[in-house]
Design an enzyme around this catalytic site. Structure first.
Site, PDB file in Angstrom:
ATOM      1  N   HIS A   1      32.212  45.386  40.297  1.00 50.27           N
ATOM      2  CA  HIS A   1      33.046  45.463  40.965  1.00 50.27           C
ATOM      3  C   HIS A   1      34.178  44.213  41.041  1.00 50.27           C
ATOM      4  O   HIS A   1      35.316  44.640  40.874  1.00 50.27           O
ATOM      5  CB  HIS A   1      32.624  45.340  42.681  1.00 50.27           C
ATOM      6  CG  HIS A   1      33.383  45.513  43.670  1.00 50.27           C
ATOM      7  ND1 HIS A   1      33.940  46.653  44.213  1.00 50.27           N
ATOM      8  CD2 HIS A   1      34.219  44.534  44.293  1.00 50.27           C
ATOM      9  CE1 HIS A   1      34.729  46.246  45.126  1.00 50.27           C
ATOM     10  NE2 HIS A   1      35.002  44.849  45.062  1.00 50.27           N
ATOM     11  N   GLU A   2      33.635  42.943  40.607  1.00 54.73           N
ATOM     12  CA  GLU A   2      34.468  41.867  40.576  1.00 54.73           C
ATOM     13  C   GLU A   2      35.299  42.032  39.114  1.00 54.73           C
ATOM     14  O   GLU A   2      36.490  41.671  39.054  1.00 54.73           O
ATOM     15  CB  GLU A   2      33.556  40.672  40.587  1.00 54.73           C
ATOM     16  CG  GLU A   2      32.736  40.461  41.970  1.00 54.73           C
ATOM     17  CD  GLU A   2      33.951  40.530  43.162  1.00 54.73           C
ATOM     18  OE1 GLU A   2      34.897  40.134  42.854  1.00 54.73           O
ATOM     19  OE2 GLU A   2      33.533  40.726  44.243  1.00 54.73           O
TER      20      GLU A   2
ATOM     21  N   HIS B   1      38.125  44.064  39.707  1.00 51.56           N
ATOM     22  CA  HIS B   1      39.467  43.365  40.434  1.00 51.56           C
ATOM     23  C   HIS B   1      40.171  42.732  39.211  1.00 51.56           C
ATOM     24  O   HIS B   1      41.483  42.727  39.366  1.00 51.56           O
ATOM     25  CB  HIS B   1      38.815  42.375  41.182  1.00 51.56           C
ATOM     26  CG  HIS B   1      38.424  42.903  42.638  1.00 51.56           C
ATOM     27  ND1 HIS B   1      39.434  43.642  43.406  1.00 51.56           N
ATOM     28  CD2 HIS B   1      37.385  42.955  43.518  1.00 51.56           C
ATOM     29  CE1 HIS B   1      39.048  44.014  44.585  1.00 51.56           C
ATOM     30  NE2 HIS B   1      37.715  43.549  44.586  1.00 51.56           N
TER      31      HIS B   1
ATOM     32  N   GLU C   1      40.220  47.472  46.934  1.00 50.90           N
ATOM     33  CA  GLU C   1      38.726  47.546  46.995  1.00 50.90           C
ATOM     34  C   GLU C   1      38.051  48.868  46.517  1.00 50.90           C
ATOM     35  O   GLU C   1      37.163  48.978  45.878  1.00 50.90           O
ATOM     36  CB  GLU C   1      38.213  47.190  48.622  1.00 50.90           C
ATOM     37  CG  GLU C   1      38.308  45.867  48.971  1.00 50.90           C
ATOM     38  CD  GLU C   1      37.796  45.004  48.120  1.00 50.90           C
ATOM     39  OE1 GLU C   1      36.509  45.035  47.700  1.00 50.90           O
ATOM     40  OE2 GLU C   1      38.431  43.920  47.691  1.00 50.90           O
TER      41      GLU C   1
END
Length: 269
Positions: free
Chosen positions: A135-136, A139, A197
């Site tokens: 997930h990071e 980003h 997100e």
């Protein structure tokens, strides 16, 4: 006359905010999106490296458990090597922070990724750790920080222009209008954060199976966060990563869309 001058100054300020934002666009090689960014990848990397020590210090520095830190680095690099993230120019490093009480994870521009010991101790499987890191990583490769910096410059310029145009020292009531304009800018930034997100989640659903991990582990992470949000102080993760709604349902839909015939066999949970 003074009022006219104020409006002229406000229009010039607004133009100086609008023109650089809308003229500076780059195509993202990972997502295929055309984005409003005014930084190069090298600038993002340099900014992340510069900010990393200070950010780590806010969470008690790097955790002394070198074995746990090495395991985190191994999992993160596995996700990078196996996905489009490895084809990006970013230099990924994964850091375990010493803070045992705060539940959080975040990424700086350019590939510096952090997870607190407080979150890590709540994760039960390697797949859950991979889901958070993916997930990071999402980003970073989606250039969300670079977009937010560009948007922040735009909204700061526009709200500054609005404040000058609306404020009249001879009419005190206009100060409230100027403050309202500043608040609109903040709300716009928050909305984009929620969209980021969802995109990071979608990228993580792509990245985790490619690296050999079950993307359903991300649903388990969301359940961990929900359980920890029942107290008086919800996890910091939920404030730094605004909840776009029913995130578990969104993840389930993303997984079903990507793997309509079912997930590959032998994925790590």
């Amino acid at each position: 006359m003074r009022g006219n001058l104020r409006y002229i100054i406000a229009l010039v300020m607004a133009a100086f905010a609008f023109i650089p934002y809308y003229c500076n666009t780059q195509k993202n090689d990972v997502t295929g999106e055309v984005q409003h960014v005014d930084m190069s990848a090298d600038q993002e990397i340099a900014l992340g490296l510069q900010a990393a020590p200070e950010m780590a210090q806010q969470y008690g520095g790097i955790h002394p458990d070198k074995q746990a830190g090495a395991a985190l680095e191994r999992i993160g690099q596995q996700v990078v090597r196996s996905t489009k993230a490895g084809q990006s120019p970013y230099k990924f490093q994964f850091h375990l922070l010493a803070d045992e009480n705060t539940i959080n994870a975040f990424a700086l521009p350019g590939g510096q990724v952090f997870i607190t010991a407080g979150l890590l101790k709540n994760l039960k499987t390697e797949g859950q750790v991979a889901g958070v890191l993916a997930h990071e990583i999402g980003h970073v490769v989606a250039r969300h920080s670079a977009e937010q910096i560009a948007k922040s410059r735009l909204t700061s310029g526009l709200t500054g222009a609005a404040a000058i145009g609306l404020y009249d020292p001879e009419r005190p009531g206009t100060a409230a209008s100027a403050a309202a304009a500043a608040m609109v800018g903040k709300l716009l930034t928050l909305r984009y954060g929620r969209e980021d997100e969802l995109e990071a989640d979608r990228l993580a659903v792509d990245f985790t199976p490619a690296a050999g991990y079950d993307p359903r582990a991300m649903i388990q992470v969301m359940q961990v966060l929900e359980r920890n949000s029942q107290g008086s102080t919800p996890p910091e993760f939920l404030s730094t990563h605004p909840n776009p709604g029913n995130r578990i349902q969104e993840l389930q839909q993303d997984i079903a869309a990507d793997y309509p015939q079912g997930l590959p066999a032998n994925l790590k949970p």
